[in-house]
Write a protein that holds these residues in place. Structure first.
Motif, PDB file in Angstrom:
ATOM      1  N   VAL A 199       0.837  -1.201   0.000  1.00  0.00           N
ATOM      2  CA  VAL A 199       0.000   0.000   0.000  1.00  0.00           C
ATOM      3  C   VAL A 199       0.874   1.253   0.000  1.00  0.00           C
ATOM      4  O   VAL A 199       0.688   2.156  -0.806  1.00  0.00           O
ATOM      5  CB  VAL A 199      -0.946   0.011   1.220  1.00  0.00           C
ATOM      6  N   ARG A 200       1.830   1.293   0.911  1.00  0.00           N
ATOM      7  CA  ARG A 200       2.744   2.435   0.994  1.00  0.00           C
ATOM      8  C   ARG A 200       4.093   1.958   1.492  1.00  0.00           C
ATOM      9  O   ARG A 200       4.210   0.897   2.124  1.00  0.00           O
ATOM     10  CB  ARG A 200       2.204   3.507   1.951  1.00  0.00           C
ATOM     11  N   THR A 201       5.106   2.758   1.204  1.00  0.00           N
ATOM     12  CA  THR A 201       6.462   2.486   1.679  1.00  0.00           C
ATOM     13  C   THR A 201       6.976   3.734   2.386  1.00  0.00           C
ATOM     14  O   THR A 201       6.792   4.852   1.904  1.00  0.00           O
ATOM     15  CB  THR A 201       7.402   2.144   0.515  1.00  0.00           C
ATOM     16  N   PHE A 202       7.620   3.535   3.542  1.00  0.00           N
ATOM     17  CA  PHE A 202       8.170   4.654   4.312  1.00  0.00           C
ATOM     18  C   PHE A 202       9.669   4.414   4.486  1.00  0.00           C
ATOM     19  O   PHE A 202      10.079   3.349   4.950  1.00  0.00           O
ATOM     20  CB  PHE A 202       7.512   4.739   5.686  1.00  0.00           C
ATOM     21  N   VAL A 203      10.473   5.403   4.143  1.00  0.00           N
ATOM     22  CA  VAL A 203      11.924   5.265   4.218  1.00  0.00           C
ATOM     23  C   VAL A 203      12.488   6.223   5.255  1.00  0.00           C
ATOM     24  O   VAL A 203      12.200   7.415   5.228  1.00  0.00           O
ATOM     25  CB  VAL A 203      12.576   5.536   2.850  1.00  0.00           C
ATOM     26  N   GLY A 204      13.289   5.694   6.164  1.00  0.00           N
ATOM     27  CA  GLY A 204      13.960   6.514   7.160  1.00  0.00           C
ATOM     28  C   GLY A 204      13.109   6.791   8.387  1.00  0.00           C
ATOM     29  O   GLY A 204      11.990   6.289   8.526  1.00  0.00           O
ATOM     30  N   GLN A 205      13.662   7.595   9.302  1.00  0.00           N
ATOM     31  CA  GLN A 205      12.921   7.995  10.487  1.00  0.00           C
ATOM     32  C   GLN A 205      11.751   8.883  10.083  1.00  0.00           C
ATOM     33  O   GLN A 205      11.798   9.562   9.062  1.00  0.00           O
ATOM     34  CB  GLN A 205      13.833   8.746  11.462  1.00  0.00           C
ATOM     35  N   ARG A 206      10.715   8.897  10.916  1.00  0.00           N
ATOM     36  CA  ARG A 206       9.495   9.573  10.497  1.00  0.00           C
ATOM     37  C   ARG A 206       8.745  10.158  11.692  1.00  0.00           C
ATOM     38  O   ARG A 206       8.721   9.575  12.768  1.00  0.00           O
ATOM     39  CB  ARG A 206       8.600   8.553   9.779  1.00  0.00           C
ATOM     40  N   GLU A 214      -3.333   3.978   6.981  1.00  0.00           N
ATOM     41  CA  GLU A 214      -4.595   3.594   6.364  1.00  0.00           C
ATOM     42  C   GLU A 214      -4.311   2.646   5.205  1.00  0.00           C
ATOM     43  O   GLU A 214      -3.386   2.867   4.418  1.00  0.00           O
ATOM     44  CB  GLU A 214      -5.355   4.821   5.860  1.00  0.00           C
ATOM     45  N   LEU A 215      -5.109   1.601   5.093  1.00  0.00           N
ATOM     46  CA  LEU A 215      -4.835   0.561   4.111  1.00  0.00           C
ATOM     47  C   LEU A 215      -5.400   0.863   2.732  1.00  0.00           C
ATOM     48  O   LEU A 215      -5.226   0.087   1.801  1.00  0.00           O
ATOM     49  CB  LEU A 215      -5.389  -0.778   4.607  1.00  0.00           C
ATOM     50  N   ILE A 216      -6.099   1.999   2.576  1.00  0.00           N
ATOM     51  CA  ILE A 216      -6.620   2.383   1.265  1.00  0.00           C
ATOM     52  C   ILE A 216      -5.592   3.257   0.572  1.00  0.00           C
ATOM     53  O   ILE A 216      -5.214   4.313   1.080  1.00  0.00           O
ATOM     54  CB  ILE A 216      -7.958   3.143   1.398  1.00  0.00           C
ATOM     55  N   SER A 217      -5.123   2.803  -0.566  1.00  0.00           N
ATOM     56  CA  SER A 217      -4.095   3.539  -1.289  1.00  0.00           C
ATOM     57  C   SER A 217      -4.690   4.750  -1.999  1.00  0.00           C
ATOM     58  O   SER A 217      -5.904   4.849  -2.174  1.00  0.00           O
ATOM     59  CB  SER A 217      -3.418   2.647  -2.327  1.00  0.00           C
ATOM     60  N   ALA A 218      -3.840   5.657  -2.434  1.00  0.00           N
ATOM     61  CA  ALA A 218      -4.307   6.847  -3.146  1.00  0.00           C
ATOM     62  C   ALA A 218      -5.018   6.443  -4.428  1.00  0.00           C
ATOM     63  O   ALA A 218      -6.006   7.062  -4.836  1.00  0.00           O
ATOM     64  CB  ALA A 218      -3.109   7.756  -3.454  1.00  0.00           C
ATOM     65  N   ALA A 219      -4.517   5.411  -5.097  1.00  0.00           N
ATOM     66  CA  ALA A 219      -5.126   4.952  -6.333  1.00  0.00           C
ATOM     67  C   ALA A 219      -6.544   4.446  -6.081  1.00  0.00           C
ATOM     68  O   ALA A 219      -7.469   4.711  -6.845  1.00  0.00           O
ATOM     69  CB  ALA A 219      -4.287   3.855  -6.966  1.00  0.00           C
TER      70      ALA A 219
END
Length: 223
Positions: A199-206, A214-219
């Protein structure tokens, strides 16, 4: 304000107070991912392998939103038992975070994720994707046991409740985890739905915010 990358990878800048740690963590991540693993070089001179030797791309695009996340990723639990990601995540909405034990900033992010995800209907999984140096600790056969021992120490010291695993990674082969999935910075977190899709990818500290998991993607939202 969040900078949403068109590929679905969130590249929001870290707060000012954490930027140095984030950069240090990324550098330490790459060093830690490489120094403890066998080197597949062009010769015996220690030269770095060519792009073709690591799959033809130095920086592969990696998994994108909508891609199937491979459930055959190899893991070892905190008792050293081998299993796959599918054994613990198949059919479950999952936040999978790869981290590196050699980088304090990467380890510190685990507590942030655990606190933010508390109470959410998600299967949270932490996986250490580097291996501790074992040259003086019994050689390659000691690599998994020693890394498992290190992860157990981290779990106790950081007082983490989230299940933790060792995810072997060899950055010098196309089949290596970081080449296969296409990640370079650590920590890297993948939000995966119950069907096993990214659904999404997060890179690094945040600086985690409402709506991130949220499990609903932008698409999907645009349909």
């Amino acid at each position: 304000m969040h900078d949403k990358h068109p590929t679905g990878v969130d590249k929001t800048p870290a707060p000012v107070g954490t930027r140095f740690l984030s950069r240090a963590g990324v550098v330490a991540a790459f060093v830690g991912m490489t120094m403890a693993l066998p080197v597949y070089a062009a010769g015996d001179d220690g030269s770095f392998p060519a792009a073709e030797e690591v799959g033809g791309e130095v920086f592969p695009a990696g998994l994108q939103p909508g891609d199937e996340f491979p459930m055959d990723v190899q893991l070892f639990d905190l008792e050293g038992k081998e299993l796959t990601l599918g054994d613990i995540a198949s059919g479950k909405p999952t936040l999978l975070t790869f981290f590196i034990s050699a980088a304090p900033a990467s380890v510190a992010e685990l507590s942030n994720i655990e606190k933010f995800a508390a109470g959410k209907d998600l299967n949270i999984v932490f996986a250490n994707s580097d291996s501790v140096g074992t040259a003086l600790l019994g050689g390659p056969e000691a690599q998994i046991p020693e890394t498992v021992r290190t992860v157990n120490i981290i779990k106790a010291e950081e007082k983490l409740d989230t299940p933790m695993y060792v995810a072997p990674n060899n950055v010098f082969t196309p089949e290596g985890l970081s080449n296969r999935l296409g990640f370079r910075g650590l920590p890297t977190s993948y939000l995966i739905d119950a069907e096993g899709k990214v659904v999404r990818t997060f890179v690094g500290q945040r600086d985690w915010m409402d709506g991130d998991l949220e499990l609903i993607s932008a698409a999907q939202q645009g349909n």
